[in-house]
Design a protein around this motif. Structure first.
Motif, mmCIF file in Angstrom:
data_model
loop_
_atom_site.group_PDB
_atom_site.id
_atom_site.type_symbol
_atom_site.label_atom_id
_atom_site.label_comp_id
_atom_site.label_asym_id
_atom_site.label_seq_id
_atom_site.Cartn_x
_atom_site.Cartn_y
_atom_site.Cartn_z
ATOM 1 N N ASP A 196 0.829 -1.206 0.000
ATOM 2 C CA ASP A 196 0.000 0.000 0.000
ATOM 3 C C ASP A 196 0.863 1.256 0.000
ATOM 4 O O ASP A 196 0.566 2.217 -0.724
ATOM 5 N N ILE A 197 1.912 1.252 0.805
ATOM 6 C CA ILE A 197 2.818 2.402 0.837
ATOM 7 C C ILE A 197 3.494 2.574 -0.512
ATOM 8 O O ILE A 197 3.589 3.682 -1.057
ATOM 9 N N ARG A 198 3.939 1.466 -1.077
ATOM 10 C CA ARG A 198 4.624 1.508 -2.378
ATOM 11 C C ARG A 198 3.685 2.045 -3.464
ATOM 12 O O ARG A 198 4.077 2.914 -4.267
ATOM 13 N N SER A 199 2.456 1.566 -3.478
ATOM 14 C CA SER A 199 1.490 2.019 -4.486
ATOM 15 C C SER A 199 1.108 3.478 -4.286
ATOM 16 O O SER A 199 0.952 4.229 -5.252
ATOM 17 N N ALA A 200 0.957 3.883 -3.029
ATOM 18 C CA ALA A 200 0.597 5.271 -2.731
ATOM 19 C C ALA A 200 1.683 6.232 -3.205
ATOM 20 O O ALA A 200 1.398 7.262 -3.829
ATOM 21 N N VAL A 201 2.935 5.893 -2.921
ATOM 22 C CA VAL A 201 4.050 6.748 -3.326
ATOM 23 C C VAL A 201 4.173 6.780 -4.848
ATOM 24 O O VAL A 201 4.472 7.824 -5.442
ATOM 25 N N GLU A 202 3.924 5.667 -5.489
ATOM 26 C CA GLU A 202 3.962 5.631 -6.954
ATOM 27 C C GLU A 202 2.891 6.551 -7.536
ATOM 28 O O GLU A 202 3.142 7.287 -8.497
ATOM 29 N N MET A 203 1.686 6.520 -6.940
ATOM 30 C CA MET A 203 0.616 7.417 -7.381
ATOM 31 C C MET A 203 1.028 8.877 -7.233
ATOM 32 O O MET A 203 0.824 9.701 -8.132
ATOM 33 N N MET A 204 1.623 9.193 -6.093
ATOM 34 C CA MET A 204 2.016 10.571 -5.812
ATOM 35 C C MET A 204 3.153 11.023 -6.724
ATOM 36 O O MET A 204 3.197 12.175 -7.161
ATOM 37 N N THR A 205 4.044 10.109 -7.028
ATOM 38 C CA THR A 205 5.164 10.425 -7.922
ATOM 39 C C THR A 205 4.667 10.739 -9.325
ATOM 40 O O THR A 205 5.160 11.665 -9.984
ATOM 41 N N ASN A 206 3.693 9.988 -9.795
ATOM 42 C CA ASN A 206 3.187 10.152 -11.161
ATOM 43 C C ASN A 206 2.117 11.239 -11.281
ATOM 44 O O ASN A 206 1.712 11.581 -12.390
ATOM 45 N N ALA A 207 1.662 11.773 -10.164
ATOM 46 C CA ALA A 207 0.569 12.748 -10.183
ATOM 47 C C ALA A 207 1.034 14.129 -10.635
ATOM 48 O O ALA A 207 2.194 14.512 -10.439
ATOM 49 N N ILE A 232 5.278 20.062 0.702
ATOM 50 C CA ILE A 232 5.428 21.297 -0.065
ATOM 51 C C ILE A 232 6.879 21.781 -0.085
ATOM 52 O O ILE A 232 7.273 22.586 -0.923
ATOM 53 N N ARG A 233 7.711 21.268 0.826
ATOM 54 C CA ARG A 233 9.121 21.631 0.872
ATOM 55 C C ARG A 233 9.959 20.845 -0.145
ATOM 56 O O ARG A 233 11.092 21.219 -0.427
ATOM 57 N N ILE A 234 9.382 19.747 -0.660
ATOM 58 C CA ILE A 234 10.163 18.912 -1.571
ATOM 59 C C ILE A 234 9.521 18.724 -2.941
ATOM 60 O O ILE A 234 10.128 18.148 -3.840
ATOM 61 N N THR A 235 8.279 19.209 -3.104
ATOM 62 C CA THR A 235 7.634 19.096 -4.411
ATOM 63 C C THR A 235 6.614 20.214 -4.582
ATOM 64 O O THR A 235 5.867 20.537 -3.648
ATOM 65 N N PRO A 236 6.571 20.824 -5.764
ATOM 66 C CA PRO A 236 5.582 21.880 -6.033
ATOM 67 C C PRO A 236 4.181 21.324 -6.272
ATOM 68 O O PRO A 236 3.235 22.097 -6.447
ATOM 69 N N LYS A 237 4.040 20.008 -6.259
ATOM 70 C CA LYS A 237 2.738 19.390 -6.521
ATOM 71 C C LYS A 237 1.754 19.559 -5.360
ATOM 72 O O LYS A 237 0.552 19.500 -5.546
ATOM 73 N N ALA A 238 2.284 19.709 -4.128
ATOM 74 C CA ALA A 238 1.446 19.652 -2.933
ATOM 75 C C ALA A 238 0.663 20.941 -2.696
ATOM 76 O O ALA A 238 1.175 22.039 -2.917
ATOM 77 N N SER A 239 -0.585 20.792 -2.226
ATOM 78 C CA SER A 239 -1.403 21.960 -1.898
ATOM 79 C C SER A 239 -2.517 21.557 -0.932
ATOM 80 O O SER A 239 -2.849 20.378 -0.794
ATOM 81 N N TYR A 292 14.742 11.096 -4.929
ATOM 82 C CA TYR A 292 15.788 11.696 -4.101
ATOM 83 C C TYR A 292 16.389 12.963 -4.698
ATOM 84 O O TYR A 292 16.507 13.986 -4.012
ATOM 85 N N GLU A 293 16.764 12.933 -5.958
ATOM 86 C CA GLU A 293 17.467 14.074 -6.552
ATOM 87 C C GLU A 293 16.606 15.332 -6.553
ATOM 88 O O GLU A 293 17.041 16.402 -6.108
ATOM 89 N N SER A 294 15.373 15.214 -7.069
ATOM 90 C CA SER A 294 14.506 16.390 -7.132
ATOM 91 C C SER A 294 14.085 16.832 -5.731
ATOM 92 O O SER A 294 14.008 18.044 -5.452
ATOM 93 N N SER A 295 13.825 15.877 -4.845
ATOM 94 C CA SER A 295 13.423 16.214 -3.473
ATOM 95 C C SER A 295 14.542 16.925 -2.736
ATOM 96 O O SER A 295 14.323 17.913 -2.029
ATOM 97 N N GLN A 296 15.760 16.421 -2.907
ATOM 98 C CA GLN A 296 16.909 17.021 -2.241
ATOM 99 C C GLN A 296 17.147 18.435 -2.751
ATOM 100 O O GLN A 296 17.429 19.355 -1.968
ATOM 101 N N GLU A 297 17.019 18.624 -4.052
ATOM 102 C CA GLU A 297 17.218 19.947 -4.642
ATOM 103 C C GLU A 297 16.155 20.927 -4.154
ATOM 104 O O GLU A 297 16.470 22.065 -3.766
#
Length: 250
Positions: A88-99, A122-129, A231-236
């Motif tokens: 479930d965690i793996r699928s959830a993160v995959e959904m969020m990554t592709n969203a 919101i600190r690691i991706t502009p997708k969050a709101s 990791y790369e985009s989140s770290q940046e």
């Protein structure tokens, strides 16, 4: 029925949710939760016990209260951890990554958990709101698409507003990840992925912070795994946001 959702009670009685709701209203209550509160009033109370604080007695010392709360919070976290399924965690993160967008929803006390989750992402991706006001959450859900993910948080999974938000997001074909206590509830009916949180609330008089603690625990796992998988985009992004915040320090 005190620790069951309306759906669980309906299944136990072999009827629909609406039948339970009508039954409660026929008795003169506003709904199922109002009925549960009335049931509590008729339960026998142990002398000297403050039921708004679980199993803590009015005569307890601060040390006893502290250890009692600590033990309950640890137990709640352990129970939540045992309920986690890696797939479930793996699928959830995959959904969020592709969203295209990751939108957080919650009302009442669950809004605090939704806000905490969004603040991390919101600190690691502009997708969050997130939207604070319930009507704005309705509007946001109505404009979602199949490329968006809704992270919906509700302890009971039966709050009318949050169920309507989930229904609206589902109608827009958005993916839905829900964090809730009950696997069978009106909310989980619309969810693609269900993450269960535990809590050691022993009554329905008040809100225990262990609820928010377990919800945040699950959000922290999603955040950490999302960071690891991206990791790369989140770290940046984290470096940029951290640099901005650091300039505000005295």
């Amino acid at each position: 029925v005190l620790h069951q959702s309306i759906t669980e009670v309906a299944e136990a009685c072999d009827v629909g949710d609406a039948t339970v709701s009508r039954f409660c209203k026929t008795l003169g209550y506003k709904g199922y939760n109002d009925f549960k509160m009335a049931v509590v009033q008729y339960l026998p109370k142990n002398e000297g016990t403050d039921f708004s604080s679980g199993d803590i007695n009015a005569s307890d010392s601060i040390e006893t209260v502290t250890k009692n709360i600590l033990a309950k919070d640890i137990e709640a976290l352990n129970e939540t951890c045992n309920l986690i399924r890696e797939e479930d965690i793996r699928s959830a993160v995959e959904m969020m990554t592709n969203a295209n967008r990751i939108m957080f929803f919650g009302v009442g006390s669950s809004l605090a958990s939704a806000l905490e989750g969004c603040n991390r992402f919101i600190r690691i991706t502009p997708k969050a709101s997130i939207n604070f006001e319930t009507h704005m959450q309705y509007a946001a859900a109505a404009l979602m698409s199949e490329n968006d993910v809704a992270v919906i948080i509700s302890y009971s999974g039966s709050t009318r507003e949050i169920v309507e938000i989930a229904k609206t997001a589902r109608a827009r074909k958005a993916k839905i990840i829900c964090i809730t206590k009950y696997i069978r509830s009106p909310l989980t009916h619309y969810a693609d992925i269900i993450l269960l949180c535990s809590s050691n609330e022993r009554n329905v008089h008040g809100f225990s912070l262990s609820v928010e603690l377990t919800q945040t625990f699950l959000l922290d796992i999603l955040y950490t795994e999302f960071f690891r998988q991206n990791y790369e985009s989140s770290q940046e992004n984290k470096a940029v946001s951290t640099s901005l915040f650091s300039k505000k320090l005295l």
